[in-house]
Design a protein around this motif. Structure first.
Motif, short mmCIF file in Angstrom:
data_model
loop_
_atom_site.label_atom_id
_atom_site.label_comp_id
_atom_site.label_asym_id
_atom_site.label_seq_id
_atom_site.Cartn_x
_atom_site.Cartn_y
_atom_site.Cartn_z
N VAL A 44 -11.08 -20.53 -6.04
CA VAL A 44 -9.69 -20.04 -6.11
C VAL A 44 -9.33 -19.75 -7.56
O VAL A 44 -8.77 -18.69 -7.88
N GLU A 45 -9.66 -20.68 -8.45
CA GLU A 45 -9.35 -20.48 -9.87
C GLU A 45 -10.06 -19.26 -10.43
O GLU A 45 -9.48 -18.49 -11.21
N ARG A 46 -11.32 -19.06 -10.05
CA ARG A 46 -12.08 -17.92 -10.56
C ARG A 46 -11.50 -16.60 -10.07
O ARG A 46 -11.41 -15.63 -10.82
N LEU A 47 -11.11 -16.56 -8.79
CA LEU A 47 -10.51 -15.33 -8.26
C LEU A 47 -9.18 -15.03 -8.94
O LEU A 47 -8.84 -13.87 -9.17
N CYS A 48 -8.44 -16.09 -9.27
CA CYS A 48 -7.16 -15.90 -9.97
C CYS A 48 -7.41 -15.45 -11.41
O CYS A 48 -6.70 -14.59 -11.93
N SER A 49 -8.41 -16.03 -12.06
CA SER A 49 -8.70 -15.62 -13.44
C SER A 49 -9.20 -14.19 -13.50
O SER A 49 -9.01 -13.49 -14.49
N ARG A 50 -9.82 -13.74 -12.41
CA ARG A 50 -10.27 -12.34 -12.32
C ARG A 50 -9.13 -11.40 -11.91
O ARG A 50 -9.32 -10.20 -11.84
N ASN A 51 -7.96 -11.97 -11.62
CA ASN A 51 -6.79 -11.20 -11.19
C ASN A 51 -7.02 -10.49 -9.86
O ASN A 51 -6.34 -9.51 -9.54
N MET A 52 -7.98 -10.97 -9.08
CA MET A 52 -8.17 -10.49 -7.71
C MET A 52 -7.17 -11.17 -6.79
O MET A 52 -6.86 -10.68 -5.70
N VAL A 53 -6.69 -12.33 -7.20
CA VAL A 53 -5.70 -13.11 -6.47
C VAL A 53 -4.61 -13.52 -7.45
O VAL A 53 -4.91 -13.80 -8.62
N GLN A 54 -3.37 -13.53 -7.01
CA GLN A 54 -2.25 -13.86 -7.88
C GLN A 54 -1.78 -15.30 -7.63
O GLN A 54 -1.70 -15.73 -6.48
N VAL A 55 -1.49 -16.02 -8.70
CA VAL A 55 -0.92 -17.36 -8.57
C VAL A 55 0.54 -17.24 -8.16
O VAL A 55 1.30 -16.52 -8.80
N ALA A 56 0.91 -17.94 -7.10
CA ALA A 56 2.30 -17.91 -6.64
C ALA A 56 3.07 -19.14 -7.13
O ALA A 56 4.24 -19.04 -7.50
N GLU A 57 2.40 -20.30 -7.14
CA GLU A 57 3.08 -21.54 -7.51
C GLU A 57 2.07 -22.52 -8.07
O GLU A 57 0.93 -22.59 -7.59
N MET A 58 2.49 -23.30 -9.08
CA MET A 58 1.64 -24.32 -9.68
C MET A 58 2.20 -25.71 -9.38
O MET A 58 3.40 -25.86 -9.16
N THR A 59 1.35 -26.71 -9.38
CA THR A 59 1.79 -28.09 -9.22
C THR A 59 2.23 -28.62 -10.58
O THR A 59 2.01 -27.98 -11.62
N VAL A 60 2.81 -29.82 -10.61
CA VAL A 60 3.27 -30.41 -11.87
C VAL A 60 2.11 -30.71 -12.81
O VAL A 60 2.29 -30.76 -14.03
N GLU A 89 -0.41 -28.73 -13.22
CA GLU A 89 -0.98 -27.43 -13.60
C GLU A 89 -2.18 -27.03 -12.74
O GLU A 89 -3.12 -26.41 -13.23
N ARG A 90 -2.14 -27.37 -11.48
CA ARG A 90 -3.13 -26.87 -10.53
C ARG A 90 -2.47 -25.82 -9.65
O ARG A 90 -1.25 -25.83 -9.44
N ILE A 91 -3.28 -24.89 -9.14
CA ILE A 91 -2.73 -23.81 -8.32
C ILE A 91 -2.35 -24.37 -6.95
O ILE A 91 -3.19 -24.90 -6.22
N LYS A 92 -1.07 -24.24 -6.61
CA LYS A 92 -0.57 -24.77 -5.34
C LYS A 92 -0.59 -23.71 -4.25
O LYS A 92 -0.90 -23.99 -3.09
N SER A 93 -0.23 -22.48 -4.60
CA SER A 93 -0.24 -21.39 -3.62
C SER A 93 -0.57 -20.09 -4.33
O SER A 93 -0.42 -19.97 -5.55
N CYS A 94 -1.00 -19.11 -3.55
CA CYS A 94 -1.42 -17.83 -4.12
C CYS A 94 -1.05 -16.71 -3.16
O CYS A 94 -0.64 -16.95 -2.03
N ARG A 95 -1.20 -15.49 -3.62
CA ARG A 95 -0.97 -14.32 -2.78
C ARG A 95 -1.94 -13.22 -3.21
O ARG A 95 -2.53 -13.27 -4.29
N VAL A 96 -2.08 -12.22 -2.34
CA VAL A 96 -2.98 -11.10 -2.62
C VAL A 96 -2.16 -9.82 -2.67
O VAL A 96 -1.38 -9.54 -1.75
#
Length: 277
Positions: free
Chosen positions: A218-234, A236-243
């Motif tokens: 998930v982190e790699r896809l987000c860093s590649r901007n293939m997936v967008q981060v929608a929300e982070m946890t306190v 700093e982990r990815i809580k939700s995402c969108r495409v």
């Protein structure tokens, strides 16, 4: 029966808006037929009421109102494109600059993106994972040119190239995201559980459990901007995402090519028995 329900909904909407000053936004209308289905639902009785329609297709806007002049959004200028590219490709802040040996090829890659933010962020995400060598960036530029000769647009070429550059396991992770409805906010915890349950993830080594490997992807896809981060946890982990819907279209198209899944509606009459989903 479905057609009657549609007419009932249009009539209900028309009646509710009849004596109201309204602003209705219809976002991302792709086809003229979609507008035709909705056209009779908005009463023209109040001069202060407005209907705003967005589309990537100029013909849709002109079809909806032949007397209006559609407002075409401008793409990024050369310098704004360059700064966005540097931020995504090098991971630097604004105005951080570019290594001299990379600037010429970097500016050429940026120029090929035609000022489109999605294209710039995706190609930048691809380069972020590469070595900061001129030969590596030139290889990406050359591959981009090859994909451009097969695609209808620069954006399509960039997305195709970015997908092709993914490791095999991350390709299936990305394709799986096409199963979610458009504009969905996807819980990463739920997504990881689904990947593991479906056998998409496999234990990489004794210390790397399936759930850990899934979150890493998930982190790699987000860093590649293939997936967008929608929300982070306190923490700093990815809580939700969108495409992005354009990338979701790519996932659906590639999934059909890979016989991974197919999406059908009531008008489809052929379903491949070979597709997994």
């Amino acid at each position: 029966m479905e057609r009657m329900q549609e007419q009932d909904l249009k009539q209900r909407l028309y009646e509710d808006l009849q004596d109201t000053c309204y602003l209705v936004v219809l976002d991302d209308v792709w086809k003229e037929e979609a507008w035709d289905c909705l056209a009779g639902a908005f009463p023209d009785v109040n001069a202060s009421s407005r209907l705003l329609l967005t589309s990537r297709n100029l013909e849709v806007a002109q079809h909806a109102d032949a007397l209006s002049h559609p407002c075409e959004l401008k793409t990024l200028g050369q310098e704004d494109s360059w700064q966005l590219f540097l931020k995504k490709a090098l991971g630097h802040g604004a105005n951080a600059g570019c290594p001299p040996d990379l600037e010429e090829v970097g500016r050429e890659i940026t120029r090929r993106c035609d000022g489109l933010p999605l294209a710039i962020t995706v190609i930048g995400g691809l380069l972020l994972g590469k070595k900061k060598l001129k030969s590596e960036w030139e290889k990406v530029l050359n591959n981009f040119s090859a994909y451009l000769s097969r695609s209808q647009s620069g954006v399509s070429a960039i997305l195709e190239l970015s997908y092709a550059d993914l490791p095999a396991n991350q390709k299936f992770c990305f394709l799986y995201l096409g199963l979610f409805p458009e504009d969905s906010v996807i819980s990463v915890r739920k997504l990881i559980h689904m990947w593991v349950a479906e056998g998409i993830m496999q234990k990489r080594d004794a210390k790397n459990l399936e759930e850990t490997a899934a979150y890493d992807d998930v982190e790699r896809l987000c860093s590649r901007n293939m997936v967008q981060v929608a929300e982070m946890t306190v923490d700093e982990r990815i809580k939700s995402c969108r495409v992005h819907d354009v990338l979701r279209e790519l996932a659906i198209r590639k999934a059909e090519d890979e016989i991974f899944f197919q999406i059908h509606d009531t008008r489809d009459d052929e379903i491949s028995a070979k597709s997994r989903y």
